[in-house]
Design a protein around this motif. Structure first.
Motif, PDB file in Angstrom:
ATOM      1  N   GLY A 126       0.813  -1.202   0.000  1.00  0.00           N
ATOM      2  CA  GLY A 126       0.000   0.000   0.000  1.00  0.00           C
ATOM      3  C   GLY A 126       0.845   1.249   0.000  1.00  0.00           C
ATOM      4  O   GLY A 126       1.886   1.309  -0.659  1.00  0.00           O
ATOM      5  N   THR A 127       0.413   2.275   0.764  1.00  0.00           N
ATOM      6  CA  THR A 127       1.153   3.529   0.856  1.00  0.00           C
ATOM      7  C   THR A 127       2.583   3.275   1.322  1.00  0.00           C
ATOM      8  O   THR A 127       3.530   3.889   0.846  1.00  0.00           O
ATOM      9  N   ALA A 128       2.719   2.361   2.263  1.00  0.00           N
ATOM     10  CA  ALA A 128       4.034   1.817   2.619  1.00  0.00           C
ATOM     11  C   ALA A 128       4.010   0.344   2.271  1.00  0.00           C
ATOM     12  O   ALA A 128       2.940  -0.267   2.171  1.00  0.00           O
ATOM     13  N   LEU A 129       5.167  -0.233   2.052  1.00  0.00           N
ATOM     14  CA  LEU A 129       5.249  -1.675   1.869  1.00  0.00           C
ATOM     15  C   LEU A 129       5.637  -2.263   3.217  1.00  0.00           C
ATOM     16  O   LEU A 129       6.718  -1.996   3.736  1.00  0.00           O
ATOM     17  N   TYR A 143       8.988  -5.405   8.884  1.00  0.00           N
ATOM     18  CA  TYR A 143       9.728  -4.315   8.257  1.00  0.00           C
ATOM     19  C   TYR A 143       8.733  -3.354   7.585  1.00  0.00           C
ATOM     20  O   TYR A 143       7.660  -3.766   7.148  1.00  0.00           O
ATOM     21  N   ILE A 144       9.140  -2.085   7.523  1.00  0.00           N
ATOM     22  CA  ILE A 144       8.341  -1.081   6.820  1.00  0.00           C
ATOM     23  C   ILE A 144       9.256  -0.332   5.862  1.00  0.00           C
ATOM     24  O   ILE A 144      10.321   0.160   6.272  1.00  0.00           O
ATOM     25  N   LEU A 145       8.845  -0.271   4.585  1.00  0.00           N
ATOM     26  CA  LEU A 145       9.638   0.419   3.572  1.00  0.00           C
ATOM     27  C   LEU A 145       8.744   1.386   2.797  1.00  0.00           C
ATOM     28  O   LEU A 145       7.537   1.153   2.654  1.00  0.00           O
ATOM     29  N   PRO A 146       9.329   2.476   2.265  1.00  0.00           N
ATOM     30  CA  PRO A 146       8.553   3.348   1.366  1.00  0.00           C
ATOM     31  C   PRO A 146       8.132   2.555   0.137  1.00  0.00           C
ATOM     32  O   PRO A 146       8.907   1.739  -0.372  1.00  0.00           O
ATOM     33  N   ILE A 194      12.230  -8.403  -0.435  1.00  0.00           N
ATOM     34  CA  ILE A 194      11.293  -9.488  -0.128  1.00  0.00           C
ATOM     35  C   ILE A 194      11.978 -10.842  -0.303  1.00  0.00           C
ATOM     36  O   ILE A 194      11.837 -11.746   0.544  1.00  0.00           O
ATOM     37  N   GLU A 195      12.735 -10.997  -1.390  1.00  0.00           N
ATOM     38  CA  GLU A 195      13.441 -12.254  -1.618  1.00  0.00           C
ATOM     39  C   GLU A 195      14.437 -12.544  -0.499  1.00  0.00           C
ATOM     40  O   GLU A 195      14.570 -13.690  -0.065  1.00  0.00           O
ATOM     41  N   LYS A 196      15.132 -11.518  -0.021  1.00  0.00           N
ATOM     42  CA  LYS A 196      16.102 -11.705   1.056  1.00  0.00           C
ATOM     43  C   LYS A 196      15.415 -12.211   2.323  1.00  0.00           C
ATOM     44  O   LYS A 196      15.913 -13.117   2.999  1.00  0.00           O
ATOM     45  N   ASP A 211      -0.750  -3.017  -5.064  1.00  0.00           N
ATOM     46  CA  ASP A 211       0.330  -3.472  -5.947  1.00  0.00           C
ATOM     47  C   ASP A 211       0.653  -4.956  -5.765  1.00  0.00           C
ATOM     48  O   ASP A 211       1.717  -5.419  -6.191  1.00  0.00           O
ATOM     49  N   ALA A 212      -0.253  -5.702  -5.156  1.00  0.00           N
ATOM     50  CA  ALA A 212       0.007  -7.119  -4.895  1.00  0.00           C
ATOM     51  C   ALA A 212       0.248  -7.895  -6.186  1.00  0.00           C
ATOM     52  O   ALA A 212       1.173  -8.718  -6.270  1.00  0.00           O
ATOM     53  N   GLN A 213      -0.559  -7.640  -7.210  1.00  0.00           N
ATOM     54  CA  GLN A 213      -0.405  -8.358  -8.476  1.00  0.00           C
ATOM     55  C   GLN A 213       0.956  -8.077  -9.107  1.00  0.00           C
ATOM     56  O   GLN A 213       1.597  -8.969  -9.663  1.00  0.00           O
ATOM     57  N   LEU A 214       1.389  -6.823  -9.009  1.00  0.00           N
ATOM     58  CA  LEU A 214       2.676  -6.438  -9.593  1.00  0.00           C
ATOM     59  C   LEU A 214       3.824  -7.197  -8.936  1.00  0.00           C
ATOM     60  O   LEU A 214       4.694  -7.759  -9.625  1.00  0.00           O
ATOM     61  N   PHE A 215       3.839  -7.234  -7.611  1.00  0.00           N
ATOM     62  CA  PHE A 215       4.927  -7.938  -6.926  1.00  0.00           C
ATOM     63  C   PHE A 215       4.835  -9.445  -7.127  1.00  0.00           C
ATOM     64  O   PHE A 215       5.859 -10.124  -7.242  1.00  0.00           O
ATOM     65  N   ALA A 216       3.618  -9.968  -7.193  1.00  0.00           N
ATOM     66  CA  ALA A 216       3.449 -11.407  -7.408  1.00  0.00           C
ATOM     67  C   ALA A 216       4.087 -11.842  -8.722  1.00  0.00           C
ATOM     68  O   ALA A 216       4.680 -12.921  -8.820  1.00  0.00           O
ATOM     69  N   LYS A 217       3.996 -10.974  -9.730  1.00  0.00           N
ATOM     70  CA  LYS A 217       4.572 -11.267 -11.046  1.00  0.00           C
ATOM     71  C   LYS A 217       6.067 -11.528 -10.961  1.00  0.00           C
ATOM     72  O   LYS A 217       6.614 -12.369 -11.697  1.00  0.00           O
TER      73      LYS A 217
END
Length: 248
Positions: A126-129, A143-146, A194-196, A211-217
């Motif tokens: 979302g607004t933050a990851l 963890y919280i990331l921009p 995320i992979e790490k 953006d879930a679909q985007l990262f899932a790709k």
């Protein structure tokens, strides 16, 4: 039986109307830092639906939440305002001070982490990851990331001479122009993070948010599960547990 579920975040207000457990109406709107005013504009619509109860997730401050609660009293129905607990419905919070954990993250973990023997990585795009880890019913923190767009906006504001228009974050290949280099680089950074996390401790990957679909790709190797309304599921579970506890 119709129920109202509200998710009041930092930038938008989202609501769902459910009837017998099924979503029959939903909407999301930017609240421009005034969610109570936006809610006030919706209250007559909600009253006309003859609702039975409401559940609320809000990351707003105490003053804003007081106003939101006051507006919801006009519905004359029970309202459950979710909050983070050290332990709730069997789930234990991993924060040293549970009140510091965002209610949205808590509800998403509450919805996802239901099998005691399973390990989870729950990511809200979302607004933050946000990344939350759980071993069964034990939340471990996270963890919280921009997010993609916050990172891009920060780069634009702090880099002279670079003008980056809106463009899709859809590729991890090296950019052959500045626009692609920025977008691909930001996406690569978040996907690699995320992979790490998953390489350090393999676990079930659950994605939610816009953006879930985007990262899932770009994370297919980790068999991601996409749950678009994970917070709604958590809010419903929270409310059901609160009702059961009240009747006990």
């Amino acid at each position: 039986m119709k129920n109202l579920w509200l998710d009041i975040g930092n930038t938008r207000l989202k609501y769902w109307i459910t009837e017998n457990g099924q979503v029959i109406e939903q909407a999301a709107e930017l609240h421009l830092q005034s969610p109570a005013d936006l809610l006030l504009g919706l209250i007559q619509h909600f009253k006309a639906l003859k609702l039975q109860k409401a559940g609320v997730s809000s990351v707003q401050d105490a003053k804003s939440n007081e106003r939101i609660q006051k507006i919801l009293r006009r519905l004359n129905i029970p309202v459950v305002f979710a909050k983070v607990h050290a332990e709730y419905a069997g789930l234990k919070c991993g924060y040293d001070a549970p009140a510091q954990l965002g209610i949205d993250r808590w509800l998403q973990v509450l919805a996802a982490a239901r099998q005691p023997a399973q390990k989870y990585c729950i990511i809200s795009c979302g607004t933050a990851l946000t990344i939350d880890l759980a071993d069964g019913l034990q939340h471990l923190g996270g963890y919280i990331l921009p997010n993609l767009y916050l990172q891009r906006d920060s780069l634009i504001q702090n880099t002279k001479g670079i003008k980056i228009p809106d463009a899709a974050f859809d590729d991890l290949s090296p950019g052959r122009n500045t626009i692609d280099a920025v977008h691909h680089g930001i996406l690569l950074g978040l996907a690699s993070t995320i992979e790490k996390v998953l390489q350090q401790s393999p676990r079930q990957l659950i994605l939610t948010g816009g953006d879930a679909q985007l990262f899932a790709k770009h994370l297919q190797a980790y068999a991601p599960v996409i749950e678009p309304d994970l917070l709604l599921l958590g809010l419903q579970h929270y409310s059901a547990h609160a009702n059961a506890a009240a009747k006990a």
